[in-house]
Scaffold this motif. Structure first.
Motif, PDB file in Angstrom:
ATOM      1  N   LEU A 161       4.744   7.599 -12.437  1.00  0.00           N
ATOM      2  CA  LEU A 161       5.448   8.701 -11.784  1.00  0.00           C
ATOM      3  C   LEU A 161       6.658   9.159 -12.587  1.00  0.00           C
ATOM      4  O   LEU A 161       7.010  10.341 -12.565  1.00  0.00           O
ATOM      5  CB  LEU A 161       5.885   8.272 -10.375  1.00  0.00           C
ATOM      6  CG  LEU A 161       4.774   7.751  -9.455  1.00  0.00           C
ATOM      7  CD1 LEU A 161       5.351   7.417  -8.083  1.00  0.00           C
ATOM      8  CD2 LEU A 161       3.645   8.769  -9.332  1.00  0.00           C
ATOM      9  N   GLY A 191       6.521   0.339  -6.254  1.00  0.00           N
ATOM     10  CA  GLY A 191       6.324   0.966  -7.564  1.00  0.00           C
ATOM     11  C   GLY A 191       7.502   0.800  -8.507  1.00  0.00           C
ATOM     12  O   GLY A 191       7.558   1.461  -9.561  1.00  0.00           O
ATOM     13  N   GLU A 221       3.135   4.334  -9.170  1.00  0.00           N
ATOM     14  CA  GLU A 221       2.551   4.481  -7.840  1.00  0.00           C
ATOM     15  C   GLU A 221       2.730   3.192  -7.050  1.00  0.00           C
ATOM     16  O   GLU A 221       2.918   2.115  -7.607  1.00  0.00           O
ATOM     17  CB  GLU A 221       1.071   4.827  -7.964  1.00  0.00           C
ATOM     18  CG  GLU A 221       0.216   3.721  -8.573  1.00  0.00           C
ATOM     19  CD  GLU A 221      -1.251   4.081  -8.604  1.00  0.00           C
ATOM     20  OE1 GLU A 221      -1.701   4.762  -7.664  1.00  0.00           O
ATOM     21  OE2 GLU A 221      -1.943   3.678  -9.570  1.00  0.00           O
ATOM     22  N   ARG A 222       2.662   3.301  -5.745  1.00  0.00           N
ATOM     23  CA  ARG A 222       2.864   2.146  -4.882  1.00  0.00           C
ATOM     24  C   ARG A 222       1.761   1.121  -5.095  1.00  0.00           C
ATOM     25  O   ARG A 222       0.610   1.449  -5.360  1.00  0.00           O
ATOM     26  CB  ARG A 222       2.915   2.582  -3.412  1.00  0.00           C
ATOM     27  CG  ARG A 222       4.090   3.499  -3.090  1.00  0.00           C
ATOM     28  CD  ARG A 222       4.062   3.880  -1.613  1.00  0.00           C
ATOM     29  NE  ARG A 222       4.239   2.719  -0.752  1.00  0.00           N
ATOM     30  CZ  ARG A 222       5.414   2.220  -0.403  1.00  0.00           C
ATOM     31  NH1 ARG A 222       6.535   2.766  -0.855  1.00  0.00           N
ATOM     32  NH2 ARG A 222       5.477   1.162   0.403  1.00  0.00           N
TER      33      ARG A 222
END
Length: 354
Positions: A161, A191, A221-222
């Protein structure tokens, strides 16, 4: 010819690292003396086939100036143009090394020997060095060696991200050699990188710190992950050569060659292989004669720095050039060729004969 066979019954590549012997110098009237290394040479780690018939040593002759810089580097091989496999970066890497300053030392020598190790048994730092600067692709064995039990960061890799980077301009310059830092980390459920650690690198503390900070500022990302790897590297800054003498200082008294050459096929300069990647500059003074029909001949290197490979490139250039026919032929032509780099990573050869 013998090739090493791996546990699968098929030929396997080995990880190759060039190891330098102690450096000895015989000049200066003090007998043979060992030299203190301030910055060790770091030839690029590579992949190679373990072929017993291939000779894997390279000996260099050179001098050390008062600042500790190796200069006038020449390969010493049984045959003038003997081929040493997988050794393209050995001489450029040695040209970027440094020794303790002091009186100029002459009659110096060093021998590099190829150390071949199965990838599965190679030091992890060497495997990471190859990952940063691969020479022939990335073998599956390399990826397997980097993955520890319990690691899941590549199954699949998490989406990035935000990828943060160090401010490379603020990091120390490294003339003639690239610096790198491999960071290991995990990712928590949100994340965010956690458990950051410096795993390997070029021994550049400022980059190690900046690399960890950059990874810490990145976001993914998570989803929790373990065993993630990321590296940062900075290209080597320009390493200039010592001053080059003027052509007239070496021009023979009986020379008939005009200073302003009239070329039919102009010289085309090519930067010596391996030196552009390291941003190492150099020069060569080349002497030659010209036949009445314009062909150059009797081409020879008078001087070259920091290595003879700049002279080799310059002589190849002159051999492929021709004068305009009808001049009656000349002797004692002298040209100085300067190899300069406009900016790191973009080589250009300037001051070509014209």
């Amino acid at each position: 010819m013998r090739v090493r066979i791996g546990p699968t019954g098929r030929p396997e590549q080995q990880l190759l690292r060039w190891m330098a012997s102690p450096v000895l110098c015989s000049g200066g009237g003090a007998g043979v003396t060992a030299q203190q290394v301030v910055r060790a040479p770091d030839p690029q780690v590579g992949l190679a086939w373990d072929i017993a018939s291939q000779r894997r040593t390279m000996t260099l002759d050179f001098r050390i100036d008062a600042t500790g810089r190796p200069l006038s580097i020449v390969r010493r091989t049984p045959a003038e143009n003997a081929y040493v496999p997988d050794a393209q970066d050995v001489v450029p890497a040695f040209a970027a090394s440094r020794f303790a300053p002091g009186p100029e030392r002459t009659g110096c020598t060093v021998t590099f020997t190829a150390n071949l190790t199965p990838i599965a048994a190679a030091p992890l730092a060497d495997v990471m060095a190859y990952t940063v600067f691969p020479t022939s692709g990335r073998a599956k064995a390399i990826a397997d060696r980097l993955r520890m039990p319990g690691d899941d960061c590549a199954d699949p890799e998490p989406a990035v991200l935000l990828r943060a980077f160090p401010d490379f301009k603020r990091l120390p310059d490294q003339p003639g050699y690239p610096s790198w830092s491999m960071v290991g980390y995990d990712i928590d459920r949100s994340g965010k990188p956690t458990r950051l650690r410096a795993l390997a690198g070029s021994g550049t503390p400022a980059l190690d710190v900046a690399a960890r900070k950059a990874v810490a500022a990145s976001r993914f990302e998570r989803g929790a992950r373990a065993g993630c790897l990321y590296f940062y590297y900075k290209r080597g800054t320009i390493l200039p050569p010592p001053p080059a003498p003027e052509e007239d200082a070496l021009r023979p008294a009986a020379a008939t060659c005009p200073r302003d050459h009239v070329w039919d096929r102009k010289p085309v300069l090519t930067y010596p292989s391996g030196y552009s990647r390291r941003s190492i500059e150099g020069w060569a003074i080349v002497a030659y004669d010209v036949a009445p029909w314009g062909q150059t001949g009797n081409v020879r290197i008078l001087q070259a720095e920091p290595t003879a490979e700049f002279g080799d490139a310059a002589t190849a250039m002159i051999r492929n050039a021709t004068f305009r026919a009808g001049g009656g032929g000349y002797v004692g032509c002298i040209d100085r060729v300067l190899y300069r780099i406009r900016r790191p990573g973009t080589p250009t050869a300037e001051s070509a004969p014209d």
